[in-house]
Design a protein around this motif. Structure first.
Motif, PDB file in Angstrom:
ATOM      1  N   ASP A   1      10.891   2.975  -7.023  1.00 23.32           N
ATOM      2  CA  ASP A   1      10.611   3.136  -8.038  1.00 23.32           C
ATOM      3  C   ASP A   1       8.804   3.746  -7.588  1.00 23.32           C
ATOM      4  OD1 ASP A   1      12.341   2.757  -9.860  1.00 23.32           O
ATOM      5  OD2 ASP A   1      11.941   0.873 -10.148  1.00 23.32           O
ATOM      6  N   TRP A   2       8.679   3.660  -6.280  1.00 21.06           N
ATOM      7  CA  TRP A   2       7.216   3.907  -6.226  1.00 21.06           C
ATOM      8  C   TRP A   2       7.543   4.960  -5.954  1.00 21.06           C
ATOM      9  CZ3 TRP A   2       9.268  -0.236  -2.824  1.00 21.06           C
ATOM     10  CH2 TRP A   2       8.822  -1.729  -3.332  1.00 21.06           C
ATOM     11  N   ARG A   3       6.102   6.499  -5.859  1.00 14.74           N
ATOM     12  CA  ARG A   3       5.654   7.440  -6.588  1.00 14.74           C
ATOM     13  C   ARG A   3       4.993   7.966  -5.832  1.00 14.74           C
ATOM     14  NH1 ARG A   3      10.838   7.805  -7.378  1.00 14.74           N
ATOM     15  NH2 ARG A   3      11.038   7.486  -9.413  1.00 14.74           N
TER      16      ARG A   3
ATOM     17  N   PRO B   1      17.169   3.769  -2.575  1.00 15.81           N
ATOM     18  CA  PRO B   1      16.912   5.638  -3.147  1.00 15.81           C
ATOM     19  C   PRO B   1      15.115   5.973  -2.464  1.00 15.81           C
ATOM     20  CG  PRO B   1      16.943   4.806  -4.916  1.00 15.81           C
ATOM     21  CD  PRO B   1      17.193   3.511  -4.011  1.00 15.81           C
ATOM     22  N   LYS B   2      15.405   7.380  -1.339  1.00 16.30           N
ATOM     23  CA  LYS B   2      14.846   7.620  -1.004  1.00 16.30           C
ATOM     24  C   LYS B   2      14.865   8.969  -1.674  1.00 16.30           C
ATOM     25  CE  LYS B   2      14.046   4.458   3.053  1.00 16.30           C
ATOM     26  NZ  LYS B   2      15.097   3.952   2.844  1.00 16.30           N
TER      27      LYS B   2
ATOM     28  N   LEU C   1       5.225   9.801   1.130  1.00 21.04           N
ATOM     29  CA  LEU C   1       4.820   9.052   0.999  1.00 21.04           C
ATOM     30  C   LEU C   1       5.616   7.469   1.771  1.00 21.04           C
ATOM     31  CD1 LEU C   1       4.184   6.598  -1.230  1.00 21.04           C
ATOM     32  CD2 LEU C   1       6.859   6.307  -2.345  1.00 21.04           C
ATOM     33  N   LEU C   2       4.385   6.951   1.862  1.00 21.32           N
ATOM     34  CA  LEU C   2       4.416   5.876   3.400  1.00 21.32           C
ATOM     35  C   LEU C   2       4.334   4.283   2.446  1.00 21.32           C
ATOM     36  CD1 LEU C   2       5.979   5.308   6.176  1.00 21.32           C
ATOM     37  CD2 LEU C   2       2.820   5.443   7.156  1.00 21.32           C
ATOM     38  N   LEU C   3       4.653   4.054   2.966  1.00 22.62           N
ATOM     39  CA  LEU C   3       4.777   2.580   1.672  1.00 22.62           C
ATOM     40  C   LEU C   3       3.909   1.444   3.756  1.00 22.62           C
ATOM     41  CD1 LEU C   3       7.454   1.835  -0.492  1.00 22.62           C
ATOM     42  CD2 LEU C   3       5.781   2.177  -0.996  1.00 22.62           C
ATOM     43  N   LEU C   4       3.560   0.468   3.155  1.00 22.78           N
ATOM     44  CA  LEU C   4       2.584  -0.609   4.475  1.00 22.78           C
ATOM     45  C   LEU C   4       3.197  -1.421   3.120  1.00 22.78           C
ATOM     46  CD1 LEU C   4       1.036   2.154   5.071  1.00 22.78           C
ATOM     47  CD2 LEU C   4       0.333   0.594   6.980  1.00 22.78           C
ATOM     48  N   THR C   5       3.572  -2.735   3.920  1.00 18.61           N
ATOM     49  CA  THR C   5       2.896  -4.347   3.418  1.00 18.61           C
ATOM     50  C   THR C   5       2.495  -5.275   3.964  1.00 18.61           C
ATOM     51  OG1 THR C   5       4.093  -5.528   2.031  1.00 18.61           O
ATOM     52  CG2 THR C   5       5.099  -4.982   3.762  1.00 18.61           C
ATOM     53  N   ASP C   6       1.723  -6.700   3.851  1.00 16.81           N
ATOM     54  CA  ASP C   6       1.592  -7.678   5.025  1.00 16.81           C
ATOM     55  C   ASP C   6       2.897  -8.654   4.397  1.00 16.81           C
ATOM     56  OD1 ASP C   6       1.307  -8.904   2.618  1.00 16.81           O
ATOM     57  OD2 ASP C   6      -0.645  -9.365   2.975  1.00 16.81           O
ATOM     58  N   ASP C   7       4.360  -8.099   4.148  1.00 16.93           N
ATOM     59  CA  ASP C   7       4.916  -9.128   3.870  1.00 16.93           C
ATOM     60  C   ASP C   7       6.504  -8.413   4.801  1.00 16.93           C
ATOM     61  OD1 ASP C   7       7.492 -10.805   2.328  1.00 16.93           O
ATOM     62  OD2 ASP C   7       6.202 -10.694   0.874  1.00 16.93           O
TER      63      ASP C   7
ATOM     64  N   ILE D   1       1.113  -0.868  -0.184  1.00 14.68           N
ATOM     65  CA  ILE D   1       0.190  -0.078   0.204  1.00 14.68           C
ATOM     66  C   ILE D   1       0.689   1.671  -0.366  1.00 14.68           C
ATOM     67  CG2 ILE D   1      -1.244   1.924   1.477  1.00 14.68           C
ATOM     68  CD1 ILE D   1      -3.156  -1.290   2.086  1.00 14.68           C
ATOM     69  N   LEU D   2       0.326   2.337  -0.907  1.00 12.55           N
ATOM     70  CA  LEU D   2       1.432   3.672  -0.883  1.00 12.55           C
ATOM     71  C   LEU D   2       0.486   4.594  -0.668  1.00 12.55           C
ATOM     72  CD1 LEU D   2       2.598   1.779  -3.450  1.00 12.55           C
ATOM     73  CD2 LEU D   2       3.228   3.788  -4.320  1.00 12.55           C
ATOM     74  N   LEU D   3       0.448   4.928   0.483  1.00 13.25           N
ATOM     75  CA  LEU D   3      -0.292   5.960   1.424  1.00 13.25           C
ATOM     76  C   LEU D   3       0.883   7.309   1.365  1.00 13.25           C
ATOM     77  CD1 LEU D   3      -2.069   7.011   3.204  1.00 13.25           C
ATOM     78  CD2 LEU D   3      -0.411   6.370   5.564  1.00 13.25           C
TER      79      LEU D   3
END
Length: 193
Positions: free
Chosen positions: A164-166, A69-70, A48-54, A5-7
């Protein structure tokens, strides 16, 4: 199948799902069970904050050894000159550690930027400028400490990319789910020979 999830984390929101003091948390925005933040973003930072269940994916995103990179946009006090930018690029001695070299450049204020609530304190006599900073590490309050050390305190800080997540297309508090990459776990059953 892993979830990613990208928040767009709003200003003032804690990067956790509970808070005994009743402050805004991720649970106020993401009603997806079993996901956790992959890394952190300060309460007074946005973006941007990434959330995952993995767990393996969470580790890969957050662990500085993977050097993902951030990218941040920082509104700083004053007009950062080439000497300040060069100091940031080389690495800054913050006392408890020296930052790794990074990419930094002056940019225009983004035309897609939303107003912050509460607004950044405005002073007529003090100009501001925007910097794009790309780090491959992530110590506590690092960008703020770096810009302050070179004489340009950060007034507003947004993370706009992780790898690569934007952040693109997400208003504050909005999120979207994307396909999670497959993370190859360390070979637990590797033969020893």
């Amino acid at each position: 199948m892993s979830r990613l999830i990208l928040l767009n984390k709003p200003y003032g929101v804690l990067c956790q799902f509970t808070d005994e003091q009743g402050r805004p948390t991720l649970k106020d925005y993401v009603l997806v069970p079993g996901v956790y933040a992959a890394g952190r973003l300060d309460t007074d930072s946005e973006g941007l904050l990434l959330l995952t269940d993995d767990g393996a994916l969470q580790h890969r995103i957050a662990d500085p050894r993977h050097k993902l990179p951030k990218t941040y946009l920082a509104q700083v006090e004053g007009e950062a000159d080439e000497a300040a930018l060069a100091a940031l690029r080389r690495g800054v001695d913050l006392g408890d550690f020296v930052t790794r070299p990074c990419a930094v450049r002056r940019v225009a204020e983004p035309d897609w930027l939303w107003p912050r609530d509460p607004p950044v304190r405005f002073r007529k006599s003090v100009p501001t400028c925007w910097l794009e900073i790309v780090l491959r590490e992530g110590k506590n309050r690092q960008v703020r400490r770096m810009t302050a050390r070179v004489g340009h305190p950060t007034l507003r800080l947004l993370r706009v990319a992780i790898g690569d997540w934007r952040l693109q297309g997400l208003a504050p508090g909005q999120w979207r789910e994307e396909a999670a990459p497959v993370v190859v776990r360390a070979a637990a059953g590797r033969r020893r020979g």
